[in-house]
Design a protein around this motif. Structure first.
Motif, PDB file in Angstrom:
ATOM      1  N   TYR A  58       0.818  -1.203   0.000  1.00  0.00           N
ATOM      2  CA  TYR A  58       0.000   0.000   0.000  1.00  0.00           C
ATOM      3  C   TYR A  58       0.864   1.272   0.000  1.00  0.00           C
ATOM      4  CZ  TYR A  58      -3.516   3.430   1.362  1.00  0.00           C
ATOM      5  OH  TYR A  58      -4.334   4.527   1.391  1.00  0.00           O
ATOM      6  N   PHE A  59       1.895   1.296   0.837  1.00  0.00           N
ATOM      7  CA  PHE A  59       2.700   2.510   0.980  1.00  0.00           C
ATOM      8  C   PHE A  59       3.862   2.599  -0.017  1.00  0.00           C
ATOM      9  CE2 PHE A  59       0.748   2.279   5.250  1.00  0.00           C
ATOM     10  CZ  PHE A  59       0.193   3.548   5.290  1.00  0.00           C
ATOM     11  N   ALA A  60       4.316   1.451  -0.533  1.00  0.00           N
ATOM     12  CA  ALA A  60       5.440   1.464  -1.493  1.00  0.00           C
ATOM     13  C   ALA A  60       5.214   0.400  -2.563  1.00  0.00           C
ATOM     14  CB  ALA A  60       6.747   1.221  -0.753  1.00  0.00           C
ATOM     15  N   PRO A  61       4.205   0.579  -3.424  1.00  0.00           N
ATOM     16  CA  PRO A  61       3.840  -0.467  -4.401  1.00  0.00           C
ATOM     17  C   PRO A  61       4.982  -0.852  -5.344  1.00  0.00           C
ATOM     18  CG  PRO A  61       2.692   1.603  -4.862  1.00  0.00           C
ATOM     19  CD  PRO A  61       3.313   1.746  -3.520  1.00  0.00           C
ATOM     20  N   SER A  62       5.718   0.116  -5.839  1.00  0.00           N
ATOM     21  CA  SER A  62       6.802  -0.184  -6.791  1.00  0.00           C
ATOM     22  C   SER A  62       7.890  -1.039  -6.141  1.00  0.00           C
ATOM     23  CB  SER A  62       7.416   1.107  -7.336  1.00  0.00           C
ATOM     24  OG  SER A  62       6.454   1.865  -8.031  1.00  0.00           O
ATOM     25  N   GLN A  63       8.285  -0.659  -4.927  1.00  0.00           N
ATOM     26  CA  GLN A  63       9.318  -1.416  -4.221  1.00  0.00           C
ATOM     27  C   GLN A  63       8.825  -2.817  -3.867  1.00  0.00           C
ATOM     28  OE1 GLN A  63       8.429   1.649  -3.737  1.00  0.00           O
ATOM     29  NE2 GLN A  63      10.171   3.003  -3.291  1.00  0.00           N
ATOM     30  N   PHE A  64       7.573  -2.902  -3.447  1.00  0.00           N
ATOM     31  CA  PHE A  64       7.010  -4.212  -3.099  1.00  0.00           C
ATOM     32  C   PHE A  64       7.037  -5.145  -4.301  1.00  0.00           C
ATOM     33  CE2 PHE A  64       3.437  -7.157  -2.989  1.00  0.00           C
ATOM     34  CZ  PHE A  64       3.621  -7.777  -1.756  1.00  0.00           C
ATOM     35  N   ILE A  65       6.572  -4.658  -5.453  1.00  0.00           N
ATOM     36  CA  ILE A  65       6.518  -5.484  -6.660  1.00  0.00           C
ATOM     37  C   ILE A  65       7.917  -5.920  -7.084  1.00  0.00           C
ATOM     38  CG2 ILE A  65       5.937  -5.467  -9.121  1.00  0.00           C
ATOM     39  CD1 ILE A  65       3.588  -3.601  -8.394  1.00  0.00           C
ATOM     40  N   SER A  66       8.873  -5.018  -7.013  1.00  0.00           N
ATOM     41  CA  SER A  66      10.230  -5.362  -7.440  1.00  0.00           C
ATOM     42  C   SER A  66      10.869  -6.416  -6.533  1.00  0.00           C
ATOM     43  CB  SER A  66      11.109  -4.104  -7.471  1.00  0.00           C
ATOM     44  OG  SER A  66      11.263  -3.556  -6.168  1.00  0.00           O
ATOM     45  N   ILE A  67      10.483  -6.422  -5.253  1.00  0.00           N
ATOM     46  CA  ILE A  67      11.078  -7.361  -4.304  1.00  0.00           C
ATOM     47  C   ILE A  67      10.358  -8.710  -4.283  1.00  0.00           C
ATOM     48  CG2 ILE A  67      11.545  -7.791  -1.845  1.00  0.00           C
ATOM     49  CD1 ILE A  67      11.933  -4.758  -1.527  1.00  0.00           C
ATOM     50  N   PHE A  68       9.009  -8.698  -4.335  1.00  0.00           N
ATOM     51  CA  PHE A  68       8.254  -9.930  -4.078  1.00  0.00           C
ATOM     52  C   PHE A  68       7.537 -10.522  -5.293  1.00  0.00           C
ATOM     53  CE2 PHE A  68       8.309  -7.853   0.154  1.00  0.00           C
ATOM     54  CZ  PHE A  68       8.893  -8.872   0.877  1.00  0.00           C
ATOM     55  N   SER A  69       7.579  -9.869  -6.440  1.00  0.00           N
ATOM     56  CA  SER A  69       6.813 -10.377  -7.585  1.00  0.00           C
ATOM     57  C   SER A  69       7.258 -11.773  -8.014  1.00  0.00           C
ATOM     58  CB  SER A  69       6.928  -9.410  -8.767  1.00  0.00           C
ATOM     59  OG  SER A  69       8.279  -9.254  -9.161  1.00  0.00           O
ATOM     60  N   TRP A  70       8.515 -12.113  -7.781  1.00  0.00           N
ATOM     61  CA  TRP A  70       9.033 -13.425  -8.192  1.00  0.00           C
ATOM     62  C   TRP A  70       8.352 -14.573  -7.442  1.00  0.00           C
ATOM     63  CZ3 TRP A  70      11.088 -16.752  -4.625  1.00  0.00           C
ATOM     64  CH2 TRP A  70      11.414 -16.209  -3.374  1.00  0.00           C
ATOM     65  N   ALA A  71       7.869 -14.291  -6.231  1.00  0.00           N
ATOM     66  CA  ALA A  71       7.320 -15.359  -5.389  1.00  0.00           C
ATOM     67  C   ALA A  71       5.809 -15.457  -5.458  1.00  0.00           C
ATOM     68  CB  ALA A  71       7.745 -15.142  -3.939  1.00  0.00           C
ATOM     69  N   ILE A  72       5.173 -14.662  -6.307  1.00  0.00           N
ATOM     70  CA  ILE A  72       3.709 -14.662  -6.405  1.00  0.00           C
ATOM     71  C   ILE A  72       3.322 -15.244  -7.754  1.00  0.00           C
ATOM     72  CG2 ILE A  72       1.636 -13.207  -6.420  1.00  0.00           C
ATOM     73  CD1 ILE A  72       3.128 -11.290  -4.559  1.00  0.00           C
ATOM     74  N   GLY A  73       2.451 -16.241  -7.727  1.00  0.00           N
ATOM     75  CA  GLY A  73       2.133 -17.015  -8.915  1.00  0.00           C
ATOM     76  C   GLY A  73       1.246 -16.332  -9.930  1.00  0.00           C
ATOM     77  N   ARG A  74       0.999 -15.062  -9.796  1.00  0.00           N
ATOM     78  CA  ARG A  74       0.237 -14.289 -10.780  1.00  0.00           C
ATOM     79  C   ARG A  74       0.826 -12.889 -10.870  1.00  0.00           C
ATOM     80  NH1 ARG A  74      -5.450 -15.560 -10.746  1.00  0.00           N
ATOM     81  NH2 ARG A  74      -5.831 -13.462 -11.533  1.00  0.00           N
TER      82      ARG A  74
END
Length: 331
Positions: A119-135
């Protein structure tokens, strides 16, 4: 009881409430880790404890593998869905006896952390955790109508998980420290609001209504301040799907399916499922949903009454169309 027979169930429950997090990311709603662990658990332990319902579910999964409509095309993922569901159901049913408050509290904290980070840092969150989310994570800006989704593909999924956590929390309410359970409840409420999800808001209202009706007792009047708290928190998020859905539910409930596409498509799919039972009581086999649903929508002119679409399939609608009462018996 061996160590493995305790670790496996807890691992399954852990990933069940983090449904899109996986060390083996696959672009699918089916959690690969839960399925793999469920298969291991099923063959090692669960087969010893099967009852009549479990055996019928296994029978239904077997039927789904041979009751195929060969006149239409279908994808393998849809074909295997009932089998995957059967294995996962049996494993989770067996695992529930190992579910406890510390595990639930840990899961709530992880989901809360992911949601607030997103919520507070969407870009940073996506760059860090997108690899571990199956969608793919669809929410790249949380300042608009749609809120954060955290460790899930969309906010609605996280909102639903938060409500499931509240339901589980009610089960452990008298078995956990007062401070921890209150803290867990507040985190879940904040998660529902931060997602700005209409699905999460409606499910929460349905949960509160169900608890109040089932257990009419002065001890459960805490539901009223919970609803007031939700309302006050929503004042800080006036532009959200959750707020608009609740307002429509109060002021013009019919608009939810006549004018709101997101809610309308869910209603559309449920209606298709029920109508198909009248015309095709034994279904039409795997892969028949697209053809049958289009026929029902056109025959009853459903688009004139419901603003929705029927290509975004619900599990109830799909299985009712394809298997009829063979599926309904399981419910």
């Amino acid at each position: 009881m061996s160590l493995n027979s305790r670790i496996l169930p807890k691992a399954i429950l852990f990933f069940t409430l983090l449904p899109f997090v996986s060390p083996l990311p696959i672009y699918s709603d089916a959690q690969p880790v839960v399925f793999i662990l469920s298969v291991i658990l099923l063959f090692c332990f669960v087969y010893k404890t099967l009852d009549a319902t479990d055996i019928y579910f296994i029978f239904f999964a077997f039927v789904s593998l041979i009751y195929v409509n060969t006149r239409v095309d279908f994808d393998v993922k849809s074909y295997l869905t009932p089998t995957i569901a059967c294995v996962t159901f049996l494993a989770i049913k067996y695992s529930l006896k190992y579910f406890n408050f510390p595990l639930l509290f840990t899961l709530i904290n992880i989901n809360f952390f992911g949601l607030m980070f997103h919520y507070f840092a969407p870009s940073q969150f996506i760059s860090i955790f997108s690899w571990a989310i199956g969608r793919d994570i669809k929410i790249t800006d949380t300042s608009g109508v749609r809120g954060a989704s955290g460790f899930a593909a969309e906010p609605g999924f996280t909102g639903a998980v938060a409500v499931v956590c509240i339901a589980a929390l009610s089960y452990f309410w008298h078995l956990a420290p007062l401070r921890d359970r209150r803290f867990a409840l507040v985190m879940c409420l904040i998660m529902i609001i931060i997602t700005k999800s209409g699905s999460g808001s409606l499910l929460f209202l349905l949960f509160c209504f169900g608890i109040f009706i089932e257990r009419v007792d002065s001890r459960y009047l805490y539901i009223i301040p919970l609803l007031v708290l939700m309302y006050l928190l929503y004042l800080y998020f006036p532009i959200s799907r959750g707020v608009s859905v609740i307002e429509l539910l109060i002021t013009n409930p019919s608009y939810l399916w006549k004018g709101d596409t997101s809610t309308g498509h869910r209603v559309m799919n449920i209606v298709i499922g029920f109508l198909s039972l009248s015309y095709f009581p034994f279904g039409n086999g795997v892969g028949s949903y697209d053809v049958v649903s289009e026929y029902i929508v056109n025959f009853f002119n459903l688009k004139q009454h419901i603003k929705g679409f029927y290509t975004n399939i619900s599990a109830f609608s799909k299985l009712s169309v394809e298997f009829g009462f063979i599926f309904i018996v399981l419910i």
